[in-house]
Write a protein that holds these residues in place. Structure first.
Motif, PDB file in Angstrom:
ATOM      1  N   PRO A 277       0.832  -1.214   0.000  1.00 55.65           N
ATOM      2  CA  PRO A 277       0.000   0.000   0.000  1.00 55.65           C
ATOM      3  C   PRO A 277       0.863   1.260   0.000  1.00 55.65           C
ATOM      4  O   PRO A 277       1.976   1.271   0.533  1.00 55.65           O
ATOM      5  N   ASP A 278       0.327   2.322  -0.602  1.00 54.54           N
ATOM      6  CA  ASP A 278       1.070   3.572  -0.754  1.00 54.54           C
ATOM      7  C   ASP A 278       1.008   4.368   0.544  1.00 54.54           C
ATOM      8  O   ASP A 278       0.205   5.296   0.690  1.00 54.54           O
ATOM      9  N   GLN A 279       1.846   4.003   1.505  1.00 47.97           N
ATOM     10  CA  GLN A 279       1.919   4.685   2.793  1.00 47.97           C
ATOM     11  C   GLN A 279       3.327   5.236   2.991  1.00 47.97           C
ATOM     12  O   GLN A 279       4.308   4.593   2.643  1.00 47.97           O
ATOM     13  N   GLY A 280       3.408   6.419   3.583  1.00 51.62           N
ATOM     14  CA  GLY A 280       4.688   7.081   3.771  1.00 51.62           C
ATOM     15  C   GLY A 280       5.504   6.487   4.900  1.00 51.62           C
ATOM     16  O   GLY A 280       4.997   5.705   5.720  1.00 51.62           O
ATOM     17  N   PRO A 281       6.780   6.867   4.989  1.00 46.60           N
ATOM     18  CA  PRO A 281       7.659   6.330   6.029  1.00 46.60           C
ATOM     19  C   PRO A 281       7.202   6.653   7.445  1.00 46.60           C
ATOM     20  O   PRO A 281       7.507   5.915   8.377  1.00 46.60           O
ATOM     21  N   PHE A 282       6.456   7.751   7.617  1.00 43.61           N
ATOM     22  CA  PHE A 282       6.036   8.158   8.947  1.00 43.61           C
ATOM     23  C   PHE A 282       4.576   7.823   9.231  1.00 43.61           C
ATOM     24  O   PHE A 282       4.045   8.218  10.268  1.00 43.61           O
ATOM     25  N   HIS A 283       3.942   7.105   8.312  1.00 45.71           N
ATOM     26  CA  HIS A 283       2.561   6.680   8.527  1.00 45.71           C
ATOM     27  C   HIS A 283       2.552   5.387   9.332  1.00 45.71           C
ATOM     28  O   HIS A 283       3.443   4.544   9.188  1.00 45.71           O
ATOM     29  N   ARG A 284       1.540   5.230  10.184  1.00 47.76           N
ATOM     30  CA  ARG A 284       1.503   4.043  11.040  1.00 47.76           C
ATOM     31  C   ARG A 284       1.370   2.750  10.240  1.00 47.76           C
ATOM     32  O   ARG A 284       1.740   1.678  10.718  1.00 47.76           O
ATOM     33  N   LYS A 285       0.828   2.827   9.013  1.00 45.98           N
ATOM     34  CA  LYS A 285       0.708   1.634   8.186  1.00 45.98           C
ATOM     35  C   LYS A 285       1.922   1.417   7.292  1.00 45.98           C
ATOM     36  O   LYS A 285       1.933   0.498   6.478  1.00 45.98           O
ATOM     37  N   GLY A 286       2.924   2.270   7.442  1.00 44.79           N
ATOM     38  CA  GLY A 286       4.138   2.088   6.645  1.00 44.79           C
ATOM     39  C   GLY A 286       5.082   1.044   7.211  1.00 44.79           C
ATOM     40  O   GLY A 286       6.174   0.832   6.658  1.00 44.79           O
ATOM     41  N   TRP A 287       4.657   0.348   8.284  1.00 40.48           N
ATOM     42  CA  TRP A 287       5.546  -0.627   8.920  1.00 40.48           C
ATOM     43  C   TRP A 287       5.845  -1.809   8.004  1.00 40.48           C
ATOM     44  O   TRP A 287       6.907  -2.436   8.131  1.00 40.48           O
ATOM     45  N   LEU A 288       4.934  -2.129   7.070  1.00 42.54           N
ATOM     46  CA  LEU A 288       5.189  -3.244   6.154  1.00 42.54           C
ATOM     47  C   LEU A 288       6.407  -2.959   5.275  1.00 42.54           C
ATOM     48  O   LEU A 288       7.261  -3.829   5.073  1.00 42.54           O
ATOM     49  N   ALA A 289       6.483  -1.740   4.765  1.00 42.75           N
ATOM     50  CA  ALA A 289       7.628  -1.372   3.929  1.00 42.75           C
ATOM     51  C   ALA A 289       8.912  -1.344   4.754  1.00 42.75           C
ATOM     52  O   ALA A 289       9.968  -1.807   4.295  1.00 42.75           O
ATOM     53  N   TRP A 290       8.818  -0.812   5.979  1.00 40.50           N
ATOM     54  CA  TRP A 290       9.992  -0.827   6.846  1.00 40.50           C
ATOM     55  C   TRP A 290      10.426  -2.255   7.155  1.00 40.50           C
ATOM     56  O   TRP A 290      11.625  -2.557   7.211  1.00 40.50           O
ATOM     57  N   ALA A 291       9.444  -3.139   7.384  1.00 41.68           N
ATOM     58  CA  ALA A 291       9.774  -4.536   7.673  1.00 41.68           C
ATOM     59  C   ALA A 291      10.482  -5.181   6.490  1.00 41.68           C
ATOM     60  O   ALA A 291      11.428  -5.967   6.662  1.00 41.68           O
ATOM     61  N   LEU A 292      10.027  -4.847   5.254  1.00 45.49           N
ATOM     62  CA  LEU A 292      10.673  -5.403   4.063  1.00 45.49           C
ATOM     63  C   LEU A 292      12.108  -4.900   3.943  1.00 45.49           C
ATOM     64  O   LEU A 292      13.039  -5.681   3.681  1.00 45.49           O
ATOM     65  N   LEU A 293      12.313  -3.594   4.156  1.00 43.68           N
ATOM     66  CA  LEU A 293      13.657  -3.039   4.046  1.00 43.68           C
ATOM     67  C   LEU A 293      14.594  -3.576   5.127  1.00 43.68           C
ATOM     68  O   LEU A 293      15.702  -4.061   4.833  1.00 43.68           O
ATOM     69  N   LEU A 294      14.144  -3.513   6.381  1.00 42.46           N
ATOM     70  CA  LEU A 294      15.011  -3.940   7.482  1.00 42.46           C
ATOM     71  C   LEU A 294      15.206  -5.448   7.472  1.00 42.46           C
ATOM     72  O   LEU A 294      16.298  -5.947   7.801  1.00 42.46           O
ATOM     73  N   GLY A 295      14.160  -6.197   7.083  1.00 40.12           N
ATOM     74  CA  GLY A 295      14.317  -7.649   6.978  1.00 40.12           C
ATOM     75  C   GLY A 295      15.320  -8.036   5.906  1.00 40.12           C
ATOM     76  O   GLY A 295      16.111  -8.973   6.091  1.00 40.12           O
ATOM     77  N   SER A 296      15.315  -7.302   4.794  1.00 41.34           N
ATOM     78  CA  SER A 296      16.278  -7.580   3.729  1.00 41.34           C
ATOM     79  C   SER A 296      17.696  -7.252   4.180  1.00 41.34           C
ATOM     80  O   SER A 296      18.649  -7.983   3.859  1.00 41.34           O
ATOM     81  N   LEU A 297      17.844  -6.148   4.935  1.00 38.48           N
ATOM     82  CA  LEU A 297      19.164  -5.820   5.463  1.00 38.48           C
ATOM     83  C   LEU A 297      19.660  -6.898   6.428  1.00 38.48           C
ATOM     84  O   LEU A 297      20.843  -7.277   6.402  1.00 38.48           O
ATOM     85  N   ALA A 298      18.750  -7.395   7.263  1.00 37.75           N
ATOM     86  CA  ALA A 298      19.130  -8.460   8.198  1.00 37.75           C
ATOM     87  C   ALA A 298      19.521  -9.727   7.448  1.00 37.75           C
ATOM     88  O   ALA A 298      20.497 -10.412   7.804  1.00 37.75           O
ATOM     89  N   LEU A 299      18.777 -10.055   6.385  1.00 40.49           N
ATOM     90  CA  LEU A 299      19.105 -11.229   5.570  1.00 40.49           C
ATOM     91  C   LEU A 299      20.463 -11.068   4.913  1.00 40.49           C
ATOM     92  O   LEU A 299      21.285 -11.991   4.893  1.00 40.49           O
ATOM     93  N   LEU A 300      20.716  -9.870   4.372  1.00 41.65           N
ATOM     94  CA  LEU A 300      22.004  -9.598   3.737  1.00 41.65           C
ATOM     95  C   LEU A 300      23.150  -9.737   4.744  1.00 41.65           C
ATOM     96  O   LEU A 300      24.186 -10.357   4.448  1.00 41.65           O
ATOM     97  N   ALA A 301      22.951  -9.166   5.940  1.00 43.04           N
ATOM     98  CA  ALA A 301      23.998  -9.254   6.964  1.00 43.04           C
ATOM     99  C   ALA A 301      24.247 -10.693   7.394  1.00 43.04           C
ATOM    100  O   ALA A 301      25.392 -11.121   7.594  1.00 43.04           O
ATOM    101  N   GLY A 302      23.154 -11.470   7.504  1.00 42.74           N
ATOM    102  CA  GLY A 302      23.313 -12.854   7.914  1.00 42.74           C
ATOM    103  C   GLY A 302      24.024 -13.696   6.878  1.00 42.74           C
ATOM    104  O   GLY A 302      24.904 -14.507   7.200  1.00 42.74           O
ATOM    105  N   LEU A 303      23.663 -13.499   5.608  1.00 43.80           N
ATOM    106  CA  LEU A 303      24.271 -14.302   4.549  1.00 43.80           C
ATOM    107  C   LEU A 303      25.750 -13.973   4.361  1.00 43.80           C
ATOM    108  O   LEU A 303      26.553 -14.855   4.047  1.00 43.80           O
TER     109      LEU A 303
END
Length: 410
Positions: free
Chosen positions: A109-135
């Motif tokens: 969904p088109d939600q901004g970084p500071f919107h309460r529903k923007g957590w999905l996009a943050w989860a995708l970004l931070l989860g990918s960073l965690a995956l990259l760091a782990g690998l």
């Protein structure tokens, strides 16, 4: 493809050669500017991020953040030779994950970084960073990937260390984003395509000095223009029909010369049509009429004036020159087949589905009335010309509708 799309692609095609040639020229002739070039992407990406917040473009904001993270990864982790297995693994993983993350962001969904529903996009970004760091901590994986990738690199190894599979992967996602943009027309889809294309350029020319800095600086500029273009659409294009609206008309009227003709037109019996078939069908009629009117010949520009009323502007023409073009478009719309369900949507979903399966569409005729006026001594300013065209439109209504009436000459 719209004019704005063509403009953006031309800008991209101009920036790509600059991004590829600028590093070598800077290192050769202006070595003291290397420091500034390395910081330039932060400036352009920050400007794009700020503007995306102004226009509340959530997807574009997250895509700019993704671009910034990838450039930061290159600057912090990928400054050593790719002959080091650890560095090589991080390079491949960034090239593989970047396009997938970009497509994932435009699917959310088109939600901004500071919107309460923007957590999905943050989860995708931070989860990918965690995956990259782990690998990247898996030493055995680094060595295995190094041995598997190296024989599959391009033959011109000194110019590009990127494996063909990696570039094809990025190309696949770039094409998917482009097709998605053609289908939906969202600016975020275009931005995702630009990010995939930028990663391809970085992968192909990673052996060049400062290639990432110049490519991401160019990417920031193009993303800034993309956000600016979206802001222009919000301000000047009608949201429902997609054609220029009242504000764009007011600006266009200020730039007209001494000779021009205006036609005011609206849909006949539109209120009763709305009352009979509902506002959803009425909106479809407005979009259809706007699309057909946009095909008028003679160099005309069509605007939505308001409600069911449209304005057609012929710059540099007299009414007699315009009448044939208006008559052709009037006839075209009157003869266009438009079908609606005769009794609207059935409240019972099962009965409605059965009706839709059997068809049951009612064919209706859509007609327009036109009033035409030009600049003259009696109407020296656009406001007076519009009023004269409105008077002629009222005369067309009284004459039976579905016809053209010219304003009385002064």
């Amino acid at each position: 493809m719209s004019v704005s799309d063509r403009t953006l692609l031309v800008l991209l095609l101009l920036l790509c050669p600059a991004a590829l040639w600028l590093p070598g020229l800077t290192v050769m002739y202006y070595p003291e500017q290397v420091f500034l070039l390395q910081r330039l992407p932060w400036v352009t990406l920050a400007a794009a991020l700020l503007l995306s917040q102004v226009y509340q473009q959530g997807r574009l904001s997250f895509l700019v953040i993704l671009s910034s993270l990838m450039y930061g990864l290159i600057q912090l982790r990928l400054q050593s030779s790719l002959s080091v297995p650890q560095t090589e693994l991080e390079f491949w993983l960034m090239g593989l994950l970047g396009p997938a993350i970009a497509l994932g962001l435009v699917a959310l969904p088109d939600q901004g970084p500071f919107h309460r529903k923007g957590w999905l996009a943050w989860a995708l970004l931070l989860g990918s960073l965690a995956l990259l760091a782990g690998l990247t901590q898996a030493t055995e994986l680094s060595l295995a990937l190094h041995e598997w990738m190296r024989p599959r690199a391009f033959l011109f190894w000194q110019m590009s260390p990127a494996p063909l599979l990696l570039v094809l992967w990025q190309l696949m996602f770039a094409c998917a984003a482009w097709l998605l943009y053609l289908y939906r027309g969202h600016s975020g889809d275009m931005a995702a395509m630009l990010i995939c294309a930028s990663l391809m350029l970085v992968a192909l020319g990673f052996a060049r000095p400062l290639i990432a800095a110049s490519v991401f600086a160019a990417l920031g500029i193009v993303l800034f223009v993309l956000v600016l273009q979206h802001g222009h659409q919000i301000a000047f294009l009608d949201d429902l029909t997609g054609i220029p609206g009242r504000r764009a008309l007011n600006l266009a009227l200020q730039r007209l010369g001494r000779r021009y003709t205006l036609a005011m037109t609206d849909i006949d019996h539109f209120k009763s049509f709305n009352d009979t078939y509902g506002h959803d069908v009425g909106d479809e009629v407005l979009k259809l009429v706007a699309a057909r009117l946009s095909r008028v010949r003679g160099g005309a520009q069509v605007y939505r004036y308001g409600g069911e009323e449209f304005t057609i502007v012929f710059a540099g023409k007299q009414p007699k020159q315009c009448k044939a073009y208006l008559e052709a478009i009037r006839q075209d719309i009157a003869e266009y087949p438009f079908s609606v369900r005769a009794h609207g949507r059935d409240e019972d979903s099962e009965r409605g589905r059965r009706k839709r399966g059997k068809g049951g569409g009612e064919s209706v005729q859509i007609t327009l009335s036109f009033g035409v006026a030009c600049r003259s001594s009696a109407a020296p300013v656009p406001e007076r010309v519009i009023k004269a065209a409105d008077t002629a439109l009222y005369a067309a209504k009284k004459a039976g509708r579905n016809c053209i009436r010219m304003a009385r000459a002064s």
